[in-house]
Design a protein around this motif. Structure first.
Motif: not given
Length: 81
Positions: A35, A37-46, A49
């Motif tokens: 979870e 890691t997934n949150a970090n990935t989302e933050i990285t994607n943000e 952008e």
């Protein structure tokens, strides 16, 4: 079954249950890390952008700067004519 055999069987079952609890705890920890890691990935994607948006803004300012340079050059030509 003798008493000693039954005691060993019960102790083996307790050990097995303890290992099952440890395994479940490790599974929960693994899920928590997933979870995170997934949150970090989302933050990285943000952030990616946002970086792309800033790049577009920077490019727009460059275009505006170039347009002003062209206007300045046109005025220079008029002045020199």
């Amino acid at each position: 079954m003798r008493y000693g055999d039954a005691k060993i069987t019960n102790e083996s079952a307790e050990i097995t249950n303890a290992f099952a609890k440890i395994t479940n705890a490790f599974a929960e920890i693994t899920n928590e890390f997933a979870e995170i890691t997934n949150a970090n990935t989302e933050i990285t994607n943000e952030f990616a952008e946002i970086t792309n948006e800033f790049a577009e803004i920077t490019n727009a300012f460059a275009e505006i700067t170039n347009a002003f340079a062209e206007i300045t050059n046109a005025f220079a030509e008029i002045t020199n004519a």
